[in-house]
Scaffold this active site. Structure first.
Site, PDB file in Angstrom:
ATOM      1  N   CYS A  86       0.868  -1.089   0.024  1.00 21.90           N
ATOM      2  CA  CYS A  86      -0.053   0.118  -0.047  1.00 21.90           C
ATOM      3  C   CYS A  86       0.923   1.387   0.036  1.00 21.90           C
ATOM      4  O   CYS A  86       1.561   1.468  -0.898  1.00 21.90           O
ATOM      5  CB  CYS A  86      -1.114  -0.103   1.042  1.00 21.90           C
ATOM      6  SG  CYS A  86      -2.358   1.065   0.769  1.00 21.90           S
ATOM      7  N   HIS A 177      -3.441  -4.757   1.776  1.00 23.29           N
ATOM      8  CA  HIS A 177      -2.777  -4.928   3.064  1.00 23.29           C
ATOM      9  C   HIS A 177      -2.771  -6.743   3.446  1.00 23.29           C
ATOM     10  O   HIS A 177      -3.604  -7.053   4.119  1.00 23.29           O
ATOM     11  CB  HIS A 177      -3.490  -4.243   4.171  1.00 23.29           C
ATOM     12  CG  HIS A 177      -3.273  -2.915   3.916  1.00 23.29           C
ATOM     13  ND1 HIS A 177      -2.347  -2.364   4.894  1.00 23.29           N
ATOM     14  CD2 HIS A 177      -3.694  -1.872   3.330  1.00 23.29           C
ATOM     15  CE1 HIS A 177      -2.542  -1.164   4.690  1.00 23.29           C
ATOM     16  NE2 HIS A 177      -3.448  -0.682   3.602  1.00 23.29           N
ATOM     17  N   GLU A 179      -1.156  -8.300   5.439  1.00 20.41           N
ATOM     18  CA  GLU A 179      -0.948  -8.426   6.950  1.00 20.41           C
ATOM     19  C   GLU A 179      -2.423  -8.636   7.638  1.00 20.41           C
ATOM     20  O   GLU A 179      -2.394  -9.102   8.801  1.00 20.41           O
ATOM     21  CB  GLU A 179      -0.028  -7.383   7.553  1.00 20.41           C
ATOM     22  CG  GLU A 179      -0.470  -6.127   8.007  1.00 20.41           C
ATOM     23  CD  GLU A 179      -0.963  -5.232   6.733  1.00 20.41           C
ATOM     24  OE1 GLU A 179      -0.742  -5.561   5.391  1.00 20.41           O
ATOM     25  OE2 GLU A 179      -1.011  -3.990   6.844  1.00 20.41           O
TER      26      GLU A 179
HETATM   27  N1  GLN Z   1      -3.697   6.270   0.716  1.00 17.94           N
HETATM   28  C1  GLN Z   1      -2.572   6.209   1.446  1.00 17.94           C
HETATM   29  C2  GLN Z   1      -1.425   7.082   0.901  1.00 17.94           C
HETATM   30  O1  GLN Z   1      -1.677   7.539  -0.207  1.00 17.94           O
HETATM   31  C3  GLN Z   1      -2.184   4.841   1.703  1.00 17.94           C
HETATM   32  C4  GLN Z   1      -3.187   3.973   2.305  1.00 17.94           C
HETATM   33  C5  GLN Z   1      -2.629   3.046   3.061  1.00 17.94           C
HETATM   34  O2  GLN Z   1      -1.434   2.481   3.028  1.00 17.94           O
HETATM   35  N2  GLN Z   1      -3.608   1.964   3.400  1.00 17.94           N
HETATM   36  O3  GLN Z   1      -0.446   7.178   1.202  1.00 17.94           O
END
Ligand code: GLN
Length: 197
Positions: A86, A177, A179
């Site tokens: 992410c 994610h 995890e």
């Molecule tokens: N929206 C976040 C970003 O742009 C990432 C979101 C996340 O890690 N769940 O940094």
């Protein structure tokens, strides 16, 4: 063998990632020593790295301020594995189309932050992933989408026709994610390369 895995501990689900790493190491008859990374000097002793989610602006700022950026680049250069999830994927990418995020350019993709739109801010999807026999329960939270992949990048999974899991040499990146479920197969794929080719 003991796998020394460093988890970037600026933000994000550090303990959940640590649990998943320990579980896959045990499954391979190995042990894992998980260390938290907050400053320079830790990464050079790590066999594997994990860059969790969070806020990519904050993570990239800290990584550069502390000088961890160069150490991560050297780790990848040495061919050692990285799992970037992410916001971690955003920071690892070559471009995030956002001046507030200075990316590390260790994964040859560009990403669009928060790309699934308001109604789909968070969702779970059964994802077919190359190398996994059954779908992976992928949790997306304000997830980025990958909008460009370099020639050497393998797309491991797509959702809505858009890449959401990729591999570029030793670096695996996911928009979701892994995890947040009890399923450690993505950590396995990134660190133990259980994919049969
Ligand atoms: N929206 C976040 C970003 O742009 C990432 C979101 C996340 O890690 N769940 O940094």
């Amino acid at each position: 063998m003991t796998l020394r895995a460093g988890v970037l501990a600026v933000q994000g689900d550090v303990s959940e990632h640590a649990d998943a790493i320990e579980r896959v190491a045990t499954a391979h008859g190995e042990t894992a020593e998980v260390v938290e990374i907050r400053e320079a000097g830790v990464v050079p002793d790590c066999d594997a790295l994990l860059m969790p989610g969070g806020e990519s602006t904050t993570i990239s700022r800290l990584v550069h301020r502390e000088g961890i950026d160069r150490e991560i680049a050297a780790h990848v250069e040495a061919g050692k594995p990285v799992l970037a999830t992410c916001a971690g994927l955003i920071v690892a990418a070559s471009d995030a189309h956002d001046d507030r995020v200075e990316t590390l350019n260790v994964l040859d993709v560009s990403v669009e932050r928060n790309a699934f739109g308001r109604q789909k801010d968070s969702f779970e999807a059964p994802l077919s992933v190359t190398g996994l026999d059954d779908p992976f329960p992928a949790v997306f939270i304000r997830a980025p989408v990958i909008d460009y992949v370099g020639d050497d990048v393998e797309v491991l999974a797509t959702w809505d026709d858009r890449p959401v899991a990729v591999r570029d040499g030793p670096v695996v990146g996911t928009s979701f994610h892994p995890e947040l479920t009890e399923d450690p197969r993505i950590h396995d794929l990134a660190f133990f390369d259980s994919v049969e080719t």
